[in-house]
Design a protein around this motif. Sequence first.
Motif, mmCIF file in Angstrom:
data_model
loop_
_atom_site.group_PDB
_atom_site.id
_atom_site.type_symbol
_atom_site.label_atom_id
_atom_site.label_comp_id
_atom_site.label_asym_id
_atom_site.label_seq_id
_atom_site.Cartn_x
_atom_site.Cartn_y
_atom_site.Cartn_z
ATOM 1 N N TYR A 66 11.576 -2.527 8.391
ATOM 2 C CA TYR A 66 10.177 -2.450 8.776
ATOM 3 C C TYR A 66 9.829 -3.657 9.640
ATOM 4 N N TRP A 86 15.411 -4.005 3.490
ATOM 5 C CA TRP A 86 15.556 -3.901 2.033
ATOM 6 C C TRP A 86 16.321 -2.641 1.655
ATOM 7 N N LYS A 87 16.703 -2.567 0.404
ATOM 8 C CA LYS A 87 17.473 -1.415 -0.101
ATOM 9 C C LYS A 87 18.728 -1.145 0.699
ATOM 10 N N TYR B 136 1.991 3.071 -4.166
ATOM 11 C CA TYR B 136 2.874 2.435 -3.186
ATOM 12 C C TYR B 136 2.285 2.426 -1.774
ATOM 13 N N MET B 138 3.604 0.955 1.921
ATOM 14 C CA MET B 138 4.800 0.335 2.494
ATOM 15 C C MET B 138 4.567 -1.005 3.152
ATOM 16 N N GLU B 139 3.503 -1.122 3.939
ATOM 17 C CA GLU B 139 3.271 -2.386 4.637
ATOM 18 C C GLU B 139 3.043 -3.540 3.666
ATOM 19 N N LEU B 142 6.711 -3.053 0.794
ATOM 20 C CA LEU B 142 8.081 -3.044 1.319
ATOM 21 C C LEU B 142 9.029 -2.479 0.257
ATOM 22 N N GLY B 143 10.013 -3.235 -0.185
ATOM 23 C CA GLY B 143 10.953 -2.696 -1.169
ATOM 24 C C GLY B 143 10.538 -2.874 -2.616
ATOM 25 N N GLU B 144 9.320 -3.331 -2.853
ATOM 26 C CA GLU B 144 8.899 -3.591 -4.231
ATOM 27 C C GLU B 144 8.467 -2.333 -4.976
#
Lengths: 160, 160
Positions: A66, A86-87, B136, B138-139, B142-144
Amino acid sequence: MMNNIKVERLLVNYKTLEMFKRFKEYGNQELSMLEDLESNIIENDSESPFFGIYYGNALVARMSLYKVSAKYDQYFNPPQDYLELWKLEVLPDYQGRGYGSALVKFAKEFQLPIKTNPRINSQTFWEKMGFQKAKYNMERDLGENPLIWTPKGVAEQSVS
Amino acid sequence: MMNNIKVERLLVNYKTLEMFKRFKEYGNQELSMLEDLESNIIENDSESPFFGIYYGNALVARMSLYKVSAKYDQYFNPPQDYLELWKLEVLPDYQGRGYGSALVKFAKEFQLPIKTNPRINSQTFWEKMGFQKAKYNMERDLGENPLIWTPKGVAEQSVS
């Protein structure tokens, strides 16, 4: 062998989401994508932040990327757009074939700095890929262990 | 039994840092504390963001807590100071005795909303503690996989 590895952007559809279930880091992001698809908030086959590698018809490696806007950059100097990665994950049976490296190389080709917060114990892999530890800053990093990679001419932001 | 459990703020010193090595999530934060101590950037026995539980002389459970200022709040409504909780961990031989719950209860007593990004597979524990998944975004995430807990009168911030 690396020459045969093709990294592609993954599309959001039921097939992709089904394949995501084979990865360890299946969480809120995937569940939210599924809900958005089911409720038509996102269209079938729309672009996702995921990139992956297929082996035959099976997705065997993936990562999420991102672009964070310069105005939120707390890691690089001068402050600039950078990629959060990530991931990054390769399915167990497909590890050791260069799939992880191929994904990271693909990310570097955007020529933007990259920040990631990898799982503990993957240090050696990331060092090999040219990443280094960001100087830890509690207010910024909280429980993270951020690693950064910078293209030429970009430095780490100094933190107080 | 819970009555005998005492949660205390951990001080930064060589003894604490040595005990931290027994925890799985030993990372940049601990290394940075050690470096700061060695180079006298922080004083011996200064306060740390960690709270823990001792069993005899051994530290057997810990968590990190940090108050995030209202101006950075992207999770709660109205936006307000909240606690970020991370590295909640009980050493394997001491699990199942209520130490994890005691730490979370301690955090709740500040009567501030709490956000955490737990490891996958700890869902049941956090639900039992009254935490729920944040929607959730994304911005922001993120991967959390953020989980939140709110005291009375506090709601989740709606995200676009």
